[in-house]
Design an enzyme around this catalytic site. Structure first.
Site, PDB file in Angstrom:
ATOM      1  N   LYS A  22       0.790  -1.096   0.066  1.00  0.00           N
ATOM      2  CA  LYS A  22      -0.134   0.136  -0.310  1.00  0.00           C
ATOM      3  C   LYS A  22       0.975   1.623   0.058  1.00  0.00           C
ATOM      4  CE  LYS A  22      -2.032   1.222   3.951  1.00  0.00           C
ATOM      5  NZ  LYS A  22      -1.482   3.028   4.748  1.00  0.00           N
ATOM      6  N   ASN A  23       2.019   1.276   0.936  1.00  0.00           N
ATOM      7  CA  ASN A  23       2.838   2.276   0.997  1.00  0.00           C
ATOM      8  C   ASN A  23       4.087   2.730   0.422  1.00  0.00           C
ATOM      9  OD1 ASN A  23       1.164   2.854   3.209  1.00  0.00           O
ATOM     10  ND2 ASN A  23       2.795   2.603   4.680  1.00  0.00           N
ATOM     11  N   CYS A 116      -4.711  12.464  13.739  1.00  0.00           N
ATOM     12  CA  CYS A 116      -4.771  10.893  12.979  1.00  0.00           C
ATOM     13  C   CYS A 116      -4.672  10.842  14.731  1.00  0.00           C
ATOM     14  CB  CYS A 116      -4.296  10.421  11.822  1.00  0.00           C
ATOM     15  SG  CYS A 116      -3.123   9.657  12.490  1.00  0.00           S
ATOM     16  N   ARG A 121       1.017  14.442  13.915  1.00  0.00           N
ATOM     17  CA  ARG A 121       2.197  14.338  12.263  1.00  0.00           C
ATOM     18  C   ARG A 121       1.254  15.166  11.293  1.00  0.00           C
ATOM     19  NH1 ARG A 121      -0.913   7.829  10.460  1.00  0.00           N
ATOM     20  NH2 ARG A 121       1.115   8.600   9.002  1.00  0.00           N
ATOM     21  N   ASP A 304       5.247   0.171  11.899  1.00  0.00           N
ATOM     22  CA  ASP A 304       4.169  -0.395  11.946  1.00  0.00           C
ATOM     23  C   ASP A 304       3.994  -1.914  12.030  1.00  0.00           C
ATOM     24  OD1 ASP A 304       4.280   1.068   8.352  1.00  0.00           O
ATOM     25  OD2 ASP A 304       3.212   1.664  10.840  1.00  0.00           O
ATOM     26  N   ARG A 396      -8.445  -0.486   5.366  1.00  0.00           N
ATOM     27  CA  ARG A 396      -7.852   0.293   4.584  1.00  0.00           C
ATOM     28  C   ARG A 396      -6.074  -0.426   4.145  1.00  0.00           C
ATOM     29  NH1 ARG A 396      -7.063   6.291   7.420  1.00  0.00           N
ATOM     30  NH2 ARG A 396      -5.551   6.192   5.483  1.00  0.00           N
TER      31      ARG A 396
HETATM   32  C1  EPZ Z   1       4.456   6.856   6.747  1.00  0.00           C
HETATM   33  O1  EPZ Z   1       3.416   8.165   7.230  1.00  0.00           O
HETATM   34  C2  EPZ Z   1       3.361   5.809   6.081  1.00  0.00           C
HETATM   35  N1  EPZ Z   1       2.672   6.194   5.572  1.00  0.00           N
HETATM   36  C3  EPZ Z   1       2.979   5.217   7.954  1.00  0.00           C
HETATM   37  O2  EPZ Z   1       2.074   4.424   7.456  1.00  0.00           O
HETATM   38  C4  EPZ Z   1       4.871   4.689   8.745  1.00  0.00           C
HETATM   39  O3  EPZ Z   1       4.103   4.218  10.039  1.00  0.00           O
HETATM   40  C5  EPZ Z   1       5.731   6.547   8.648  1.00  0.00           C
HETATM   41  O4  EPZ Z   1       5.482   6.442   7.519  1.00  0.00           O
HETATM   42  C6  EPZ Z   1       6.531   5.735   9.226  1.00  0.00           C
HETATM   43  O5  EPZ Z   1       6.898   4.816   9.382  1.00  0.00           O
HETATM   44  C7  EPZ Z   1       2.890   6.189   4.078  1.00  0.00           C
HETATM   45  O6  EPZ Z   1       3.544   6.029   3.770  1.00  0.00           O
HETATM   46  C8  EPZ Z   1       1.865   6.620   3.326  1.00  0.00           C
HETATM   47  P1  EPZ Z   1       6.582  10.348   8.840  1.00  0.00           P
HETATM   48  P2  EPZ Z   1       4.461   9.492   7.151  1.00  0.00           P
HETATM   49  O7  EPZ Z   1       6.729  11.172   8.044  1.00  0.00           O
HETATM   50  O8  EPZ Z   1       5.102   9.830   6.161  1.00  0.00           O
HETATM   51  C9  EPZ Z   1       7.118  13.823  12.191  1.00  0.00           C
HETATM   52  C10 EPZ Z   1       0.944   2.909   8.307  1.00  0.00           C
HETATM   53  O9  EPZ Z   1       0.192   2.524   8.797  1.00  0.00           O
HETATM   54  N2  EPZ Z   1       7.140  14.899  11.188  1.00  0.00           N
HETATM   55  O10 EPZ Z   1       7.750   9.292   7.800  1.00  0.00           O
HETATM   56  O11 EPZ Z   1       2.842   9.959   7.589  1.00  0.00           O
HETATM   57  C11 EPZ Z   1       5.524  12.592  12.100  1.00  0.00           C
HETATM   58  O12 EPZ Z   1       5.067  12.978  12.903  1.00  0.00           O
HETATM   59  C12 EPZ Z   1       0.853   4.639   7.720  1.00  0.00           C
HETATM   60  O13 EPZ Z   1       0.866   2.272   6.877  1.00  0.00           O
HETATM   61  C13 EPZ Z   1       7.290  16.007  11.813  1.00  0.00           C
HETATM   62  O14 EPZ Z   1       7.145  16.380  12.569  1.00  0.00           O
HETATM   63  O15 EPZ Z   1       4.985   9.444   8.018  1.00  0.00           O
HETATM   64  C14 EPZ Z   1       6.870  11.087  12.562  1.00  0.00           C
HETATM   65  O16 EPZ Z   1       6.280  11.820  14.758  1.00  0.00           O
HETATM   66  C15 EPZ Z   1       1.171   4.804   9.383  1.00  0.00           C
HETATM   67  N3  EPZ Z   1       7.106  16.545  10.688  1.00  0.00           N
HETATM   68  C16 EPZ Z   1       7.761  11.360  12.097  1.00  0.00           C
HETATM   69  O17 EPZ Z   1       8.113  12.668  12.155  1.00  0.00           O
HETATM   70  C17 EPZ Z   1       7.049  16.233   9.182  1.00  0.00           C
HETATM   71  O18 EPZ Z   1       7.096  17.376   7.844  1.00  0.00           O
HETATM   72  C18 EPZ Z   1       8.098   9.769  11.341  1.00  0.00           C
HETATM   73  O19 EPZ Z   1       7.193  10.625  10.010  1.00  0.00           O
HETATM   74  C19 EPZ Z   1       6.564  14.795   8.886  1.00  0.00           C
HETATM   75  C20 EPZ Z   1       6.852  13.769   9.384  1.00  0.00           C
END
Ligand code: EPZ
Length: 416
Positions: A22-23, A116, A121, A304, A396
């Site tokens: 999915k991702n 969320c 996030r 995850d 999802r």
């Molecule tokens: C991706 O989310 C995945 N989703 C998530 O999977 C996964 O849990 C996550 O990466 C971590 O591996 C998709 O790929 C669609 P991040 P993403 O930006 O990109 C902080 C699932 O179960 N951050 O890597 O949104 C954030 O708050 C989902 O399929 C900022 O502070 O995660 C988090 O603490 C859930 N500012 C950390 O970084 C930003 O601009 C990592 O988030 C962006 C992120």
């Protein structure tokens, strides 16, 4: 609202086939904005999030349809640059159209995703990067508005390795003037899959999968014809399900190299795992030993998989310390597992799981995608019946999970 009913106590056995990731499919679908024409993507799982992304791209003026395990995206005409709140609120990954839209159309209006269940996030790292590339960013009425006649290459350092942040800026950089360097980039396999898809469209990208990614802008990209990698989190979820039920399962069409951290950790708990090229054979012991985990960016233990691993640890010999370092609120499954008799204490970002002899089936509620998967895993081993409410969360991210588990002998059914 559908529910899933699981009768615990069956040892899973047989063969399961893993679906596409999915991702990886979500960012690759967004990348089709950059290649005007007919884009074909295969090995795409049939999931709600995929159709949400398809509807969003159709809203932007693209043709979208699914057929036999793939999607076709006709991106010759982009007639809108707006990703409305209705789409973004149901799926945060909608934010992945931001980078490609600014690169292709010079403008994007994307609703802020809002928080969320698992955390605030924010997407500040996405917008800071676009600003460094010359985009004008403004925020009004909950929408991010980004404008740039032509993006320019820039050196961008991520304070935190962000998966979709790396993906958004990688896509934006493919058509920018000059070279962009992404430092402290995310290394997840899904990021590498997106880079390979973009390279197949004519992009010039080096270093994807490492902390430093270099993208040289080109004048244009052609439509893609690309096959998505297997879903490493689905594979990890089935590993946990086989382990907790003392099962003996073959996991096919997977990429063992993408879940080394999960495989190694499960082996440490006493689970037997052997692997051939695209297949894992997993046998669960009578009882696993407790082991600690710390979730980390790739190649560390994936956040995850934290909830699914916790479900397994509730029945382990000993006490396991589970530390969630990525999201600030990803322990919603704890309260539900405790309803099944688990002995878990949360102190800040650490959950202390004391293994018990048996879980008891109970009515529980899914709160987010991976929490719901952990409740299914727990239900498979619990004594009695577990009824999981709000299974739209699980739909999802898992393609017909109850069908796949039924094939492995699980007593599981969906209650409409
Ligand atoms: C991706 O989310 C995945 N989703 C998530 O999977 C996964 O849990 C996550 O990466 C971590 O591996 C998709 O790929 C669609 P991040 P993403 O930006 O990109 C902080 C699932 O179960 N951050 O890597 O949104 C954030 O708050 C989902 O399929 C900022 O502070 O995660 C988090 O603490 C859930 N500012 C950390 O970084 C930003 O601009 C990592 O988030 C962006 C992120």
């Amino acid at each position: 609202m559908d529910k899933i009913e699981v009768e615990g106590g069956v040892r899973l056995s047989g063969e399961v086939i893993i679906s596409g990731a999915k991702n990886a499919a979500l960012p690759v679908m967004a990348a089709s904005i950059l290649g005007p024409g007919e884009n074909l993507i295969s090995n795409v799982p049939q999931l709600r999030d995929i159709s949400t992304m398809g509807k969003l791209l159709a809203h932007l003026g693209m043709g979208y349809h699914q057929e036999n395990g793939g999607v076709i995206l006709q991106s010759s005409d982009i007639t809108s640059i707006e990703a409305p709140y209705d789409y973004v609120k149901t799926m945060r990954a909608s934010v992945l159209v931001l980078g490609p839209l600014v690169a292709r159309a010079g403008e994007a209006k994307v609703s802020l995703p809002g928080g969320c269940a698992i955390g605030a996030r924010p997407i500040n790292l996405h917008t800071i990067g676009l600003e460094k590339m010359g985009a004008e960013i403004s925020l009004s009425e909950g929408y991010i508005h980004a404008k740039a006649k032509k993006l320019k290459g820039a050196d961008i350092y991520f304070d935190i390795p962000t998966v979709t942040g790396t993906e958004n800026l990688m896509m934006a950089a493919t058509l920018a003037e000059g070279e962009t360097v992404l430092e402290n980039a995310a290394c997840e396999p899904e990021v590498v899959d997106l880079a390979n898809a973009l390279i197949s469209m004519g992009a010039d990208i080096r270093g994807a999968g490492t902390r430093i990614v270099k993208i040289k802008g080109v004048t244009g990209l052609s439509p893609l014809n690309y096959r998505i990698i297997p879903d490493r989190i689905e594979a990890g979820t089935f590993l946990a399900a086989a382990a907790i039920t003392e099962g003996d399962v073959g996991i096919n069409n997977c990429e063992p190299g993408h879940i080394e951290s999960v495989i190694n950790k499960l082996k440490e708990t006493g689970v037997e795992i052997t692997h051939e090229t695209d297949r894992l054979r997993v046998r669960g012991p009578a009882r696993v030993n407790a082991e600690d985990i710390q979730t980390r960016p790739y190649p560390g233990f994936p956040t995850d998989m934290q909830a699914q691993f916790m479900a397994l640890m509730t029945l382990a010999e000993g006490t396991s310390l589970i530390t969630e370092n990525i999201f600030e609120n990803r322990f919603m499954h704890v309260a539900e597992l405790k309803r099944m008799g688990a002995d878990i204490r949360v102190e800040g970002s650490i959950a202390k799981v004391k293994g018990i002899r048996a879980l008891k089936g109970a009515p529980v509620m899914a709160t987010d995608l991976r929490a719901s998967a952990s409740l299914v895993v727990a239900g498979l081993a619990a004594k009695g019946t577990t009824i999981i409410d709000r299974v739209y969360h699980i739909d999802r991210g898992y393609e017909s999970i109850e069908e796949k588990l039924k094939v492995l002998g699980a007593r599981i059914r969906r209650i409409k």
